[in-house]
Design an enzyme around this catalytic site. Structure first.
Site, PDB file in Angstrom:
ATOM      1  N   ILE A 152       0.836  -1.203   0.000  1.00 59.17           N
ATOM      2  CA  ILE A 152       0.000   0.000   0.000  1.00 59.17           C
ATOM      3  C   ILE A 152       0.866   1.247   0.000  1.00 59.17           C
ATOM      4  O   ILE A 152       0.611   2.197  -0.760  1.00 59.17           O
ATOM      5  CB  ILE A 152      -0.957  -0.015   1.207  1.00 59.17           C
ATOM      6  CG1 ILE A 152      -1.916  -1.207   1.097  1.00 59.17           C
ATOM      7  CG2 ILE A 152      -1.739   1.293   1.287  1.00 59.17           C
ATOM      8  CD1 ILE A 152      -2.775  -1.434   2.321  1.00 59.17           C
ATOM      9  N   ASP A 171      11.332   2.521   5.691  1.00 60.63           N
ATOM     10  CA  ASP A 171      10.961   1.127   5.911  1.00 60.63           C
ATOM     11  C   ASP A 171      12.243   0.376   6.266  1.00 60.63           C
ATOM     12  O   ASP A 171      13.259   0.560   5.597  1.00 60.63           O
ATOM     13  CB  ASP A 171      10.338   0.520   4.643  1.00 60.63           C
ATOM     14  CG  ASP A 171       9.679  -0.814   4.909  1.00 60.63           C
ATOM     15  OD1 ASP A 171      10.397  -1.756   5.299  1.00 60.63           O
ATOM     16  OD2 ASP A 171       8.454  -0.946   4.724  1.00 60.63           O
ATOM     17  N   CYS A 230      -4.409   5.708   7.427  1.00 64.29           N
ATOM     18  CA  CYS A 230      -5.416   4.772   6.919  1.00 64.29           C
ATOM     19  C   CYS A 230      -4.918   3.339   7.085  1.00 64.29           C
ATOM     20  O   CYS A 230      -5.339   2.446   6.353  1.00 64.29           O
ATOM     21  CB  CYS A 230      -5.718   5.059   5.447  1.00 64.29           C
ATOM     22  SG  CYS A 230      -6.527   6.635   5.145  1.00 64.29           S
ATOM     23  N   ARG A 232      -3.530   1.383  10.619  1.00 65.55           N
ATOM     24  CA  ARG A 232      -4.002   0.735  11.843  1.00 65.55           C
ATOM     25  C   ARG A 232      -4.076   1.774  12.961  1.00 65.55           C
ATOM     26  O   ARG A 232      -3.175   2.597  13.118  1.00 65.55           O
ATOM     27  CB  ARG A 232      -3.051  -0.393  12.281  1.00 65.55           C
ATOM     28  CG  ARG A 232      -3.042  -1.604  11.368  1.00 65.55           C
ATOM     29  CD  ARG A 232      -4.320  -2.433  11.507  1.00 65.55           C
ATOM     30  NE  ARG A 232      -4.241  -3.680  10.766  1.00 65.55           N
ATOM     31  CZ  ARG A 232      -4.590  -3.820   9.495  1.00 65.55           C
ATOM     32  NH1 ARG A 232      -5.025  -2.756   8.819  1.00 65.55           N
ATOM     33  NH2 ARG A 232      -4.500  -4.996   8.898  1.00 65.55           N
ATOM     34  N   ASP A 256      -8.583   7.327   9.417  1.00 64.96           N
ATOM     35  CA  ASP A 256      -9.608   6.338   9.064  1.00 64.96           C
ATOM     36  C   ASP A 256      -9.670   5.220  10.095  1.00 64.96           C
ATOM     37  O   ASP A 256     -10.620   4.451  10.116  1.00 64.96           O
ATOM     38  CB  ASP A 256      -9.292   5.749   7.684  1.00 64.96           C
ATOM     39  CG  ASP A 256     -10.346   4.769   7.204  1.00 64.96           C
ATOM     40  OD1 ASP A 256     -11.540   5.123   7.239  1.00 64.96           O
ATOM     41  OD2 ASP A 256      -9.981   3.648   6.786  1.00 64.96           O
ATOM     42  N   GLU A 261     -12.195   1.266  18.381  1.00 65.54           N
ATOM     43  CA  GLU A 261     -13.260   1.435  17.400  1.00 65.54           C
ATOM     44  C   GLU A 261     -14.519   0.725  17.869  1.00 65.54           C
ATOM     45  O   GLU A 261     -14.429  -0.359  18.445  1.00 65.54           O
ATOM     46  CB  GLU A 261     -12.816   0.890  16.035  1.00 65.54           C
ATOM     47  CG  GLU A 261     -11.638   1.656  15.451  1.00 65.54           C
ATOM     48  CD  GLU A 261     -11.206   1.146  14.076  1.00 65.54           C
ATOM     49  OE1 GLU A 261     -11.895   0.253  13.525  1.00 65.54           O
ATOM     50  OE2 GLU A 261     -10.199   1.638  13.534  1.00 65.54           O
ATOM     51  N   HIS A 280     -13.231   3.727   9.286  1.00 67.46           N
ATOM     52  CA  HIS A 280     -12.494   2.558   8.809  1.00 67.46           C
ATOM     53  C   HIS A 280     -13.007   2.115   7.431  1.00 67.46           C
ATOM     54  O   HIS A 280     -13.451   0.978   7.233  1.00 67.46           O
ATOM     55  CB  HIS A 280     -12.616   1.414   9.809  1.00 67.46           C
ATOM     56  CG  HIS A 280     -11.453   0.469   9.749  1.00 67.46           C
ATOM     57  ND1 HIS A 280     -10.925  -0.123  10.860  1.00 67.46           N
ATOM     58  CD2 HIS A 280     -10.691   0.024   8.711  1.00 67.46           C
ATOM     59  CE1 HIS A 280      -9.919  -0.908  10.515  1.00 67.46           C
ATOM     60  NE2 HIS A 280      -9.755  -0.833   9.213  1.00 67.46           N
ATOM     61  N   LEU A 281     -12.868   3.025   6.468  1.00 70.37           N
ATOM     62  CA  LEU A 281     -13.390   2.793   5.123  1.00 70.37           C
ATOM     63  C   LEU A 281     -12.309   2.411   4.117  1.00 70.37           C
ATOM     64  O   LEU A 281     -12.592   2.285   2.924  1.00 70.37           O
ATOM     65  CB  LEU A 281     -14.102   4.058   4.614  1.00 70.37           C
ATOM     66  CG  LEU A 281     -15.309   4.546   5.421  1.00 70.37           C
ATOM     67  CD1 LEU A 281     -15.860   5.821   4.796  1.00 70.37           C
ATOM     68  CD2 LEU A 281     -16.384   3.475   5.489  1.00 70.37           C
ATOM     69  N   GLY A 282     -11.061   2.230   4.573  1.00 70.93           N
ATOM     70  CA  GLY A 282      -9.963   2.011   3.639  1.00 70.93           C
ATOM     71  C   GLY A 282     -10.198   0.899   2.633  1.00 70.93           C
ATOM     72  O   GLY A 282      -9.824   1.021   1.466  1.00 70.93           O
ATOM     73  N   ALA A 283     -10.808  -0.188   3.054  1.00 75.30           N
ATOM     74  CA  ALA A 283     -11.051  -1.320   2.154  1.00 75.30           C
ATOM     75  C   ALA A 283     -12.493  -1.374   1.674  1.00 75.30           C
ATOM     76  O   ALA A 283     -12.896  -2.343   1.033  1.00 75.30           O
ATOM     77  CB  ALA A 283     -10.698  -2.625   2.863  1.00 75.30           C
TER      78      ALA A 283
END
Length: 528
Positions: A152, A171, A230, A232, A256, A261, A280-283
């Site tokens: 992502i 990273d 967006c 965790r 998000d 939650e 929590h709309l990412g997916a």
């Protein structure tokens, strides 16, 4: 005839894939109680769920015919992986299906934040016309820090480049070679945070990434920075973020996901005009839900038909004899990979896995994948599994080589990992003692002998009188008990290493305190 039980709502397209296969009966039963689930699974060959169904040990035990559990999504927190593995049940997920949806939602949040779209919309719906109040900023020419360059994060970086942004990528497994290929500037996390106009996080939630963006790092940011999460909830310290927003040390945030939650009605994040919140709309796109449903349905069918499959989260099926022979080596291999990830200083570009003696006769394919699962699992958590571990290595630019040797110099069986980073070469080795399980026997050329488990403290330091006492006193003052110790050196007065087993996990504050001891060049907390 195979019976597939579906106990959560998945996209119709996934059900159609299952129903389109001869000799397969699909039984959709949602909102089952545990008692009902225990009864329904008794005759099932496969179980397909999302996040609602809790697949615990009792449920798995009741599935006497169960061969595979499919999770239509990424996270498998609702599935008891250990119980599934013990019973020989394969668990697969669909890690790729929502990549684009999550990347696009991140960009939607970023643009909305830059141009005050939600606030301007609320004003306009309320009868106001505030053009001057909602002057935004452009993305072109701005610097975006992407924290986590997995699938992502990489997709977000690609889109940012199209918008004319400079991208700083952080990273632990990002090499200079891969960063250059993506047009990304490789940076440390503090460099990325301090230099960014926008920050977006794309890591799993682990001990290492919990509150990755907290008070300390928020003190480094520009007052014009805008922060997006967006990924965790918990990666960003919400209380620290609220403080920074209230003090105008952060220009805005778009979230998000949240530490708890659903978000509480009185949560302080709700009070800020320059904060955008989505549930929590990412997916949550039609395409993403269809993708994960189709992907997991296809892999479930492949497993049932004894065809090649992908995205196994636990150990692929082995017969009883293979399990008995290979299982101890798999534990050793994964722990060595995880240990290597803890001590790596920089992203590894080359890795050689050497199997010696009895270990050389085992299934190296499984073992090397397991080493990589431990290595990458340190950062990518749920995203990495036994099947995609080699793909992860390839995408990260990590070249992997296997070596087999019939005899070892010291041990009859040994697995060792040698890997190269920008900062040098590391080597860790382990063996199996029948009476005490996996042992660490080599660390960067130093002879070590201790269990490779639990909470460990690793140091590199000058070999001089009092060093061990200083570190022990430091831990004692912090009320941390030492359970075991190994020290290695090549010559008196040179460099030495020390590995301590301690009674509890070590926080970053504890590590910072130990790092102050004169003569220590490196200190790491390791959890196995």
């Amino acid at each position: 005839m195979f019976r597939i039980l579906v106990t959560d709502d998945i996209a119709k397209s996934g059900i159609e894939v299952l129903e389109g296969v001869p000799d397969v009966q699909v039984d959709v039963q949602t909102n089952l109680s545990e008692t009902e689930l225990l009864e329904a699974i008794a005759e099932a060959d496969a179980l397909v769920v999302r996040s609602q169904t809790m697949v615990n040990e009792a449920v798995i035990a009741a599935g006497k015919r169960l061969k595979v559990i499919g999770r239509a999504g990424v996270g498998v927190d609702n599935i008891d992986l250990e119980a599934a593995t013990k019973q020989g049940v394969l668990v697969i997920n669909a890690p790729d299906g929502n990549t684009i949806a999550a990347a696009e939602h991140t960009f939607a949040m970023m643009i909305s934040l830059a141009r005050h779209i939600p606030a301007a919309n609320r004003d306009l719906l309320g009868g106001k016309w505030n053009r001057k109040r909602w002057v935004g900023v452009e993305l072109r020419g701005k610097t975006l820090a992407v924290l986590g360059m997995g699938r992502i994060g990489t997709e977000v970086a690609k889109r940012a480049k199209v918008f004319g942004m400079q991208v700083l990528g952080f990273d632990p497994f990002l090499t200079e070679e891969r960063a250059n290929s993506l047009g990304v500037v490789k940076a440390s996390i503090d460099e990325a945070v301090a230099g960014a106009d926008f920050i977006t996080v794309h890591t799993p939630l682990t001990k290492e990434t919990h509150h990755l963006i907290g008070r300390e790092r928020l003190s480094l940011v520009k007052p014009t920075v805008r922060i997006v999460n967006c990924a965790r909830g918990g990666i960003i310290d919400e209380q620290a973020l609220c403080e920074a927003l209230a003090e105008e040390r952060v220009a805005g945030a778009a979230l998000d996901v949240f530490e708890s939650e659903p978000l509480l009605e009185d949560h302080p994040l709700r009070q800020f005009e320059n904060v955008i919140l989505t549930p929590h709309l990412g997916a949550s796109t039609v395409e993403a839900q269809e993708n994960v449903a189709i992907q997991v349905a296809e892999q479930v069918i492949h497993v049932l038909m004894d065809e090649p499959f992908e995205h196994a989260v636990n150990l692929p099926s082995l017969n009883a004899q293979q399990k008995a022979q290979l299982a101890p080596y798999l534990v050793l291999a994964e722990k060595l990979g995880l240990f290597a990830a803890h001590i790596a200083q920089g992203a590894p570009s080359e890795m050689t896995v050497t199997y010696t003696g009895d270990a050389a006769g085992r299934d190296g394919g499984y073992l090397t994948r397991t080493v990589l699962k431990g290595l990458f699992g340190f950062q990518y958590s749920d995203d990495i599994n036994y099947v995609n571990a080699l793909t992860f290595a390839e995408e990260a630019g990590l070249r992997v080589k296997e070596v087999r040797e019939s005899r070892g110099l010291v041990y009859t069986n040994e697995i060792s990992i040698s890997f190269v980073t920008e900062n040098g070469t590391h080597r860790v080795g382990g063996t199996l003692y029948h009476e005490s399980g996996p042992r660490l026997v080599e660390l960067d050329g130093y002879a070590i002998d201790m269990p490779i488990e639990g909470n460990l403290l690793f140091t590199r330091h000058v070999d001089k009188p009092g060093m061990i006492g200083h570190i022990g006193t430091c831990l004692g003052n912090l009320r941390i008990n030492i359970a075991g110790m190994q020290v290695g050196r090549r010559e008196s007065g040179g460099e030495a290493v020390m590995l301590l087993t301690v009674d509890r996990a070590l926080s970053s504050d504890v590590i910072a305190e130990i790092a102050k001891v004169d003569g220590i060049s490196m200190v790491r907390a390791i959890e196995l």
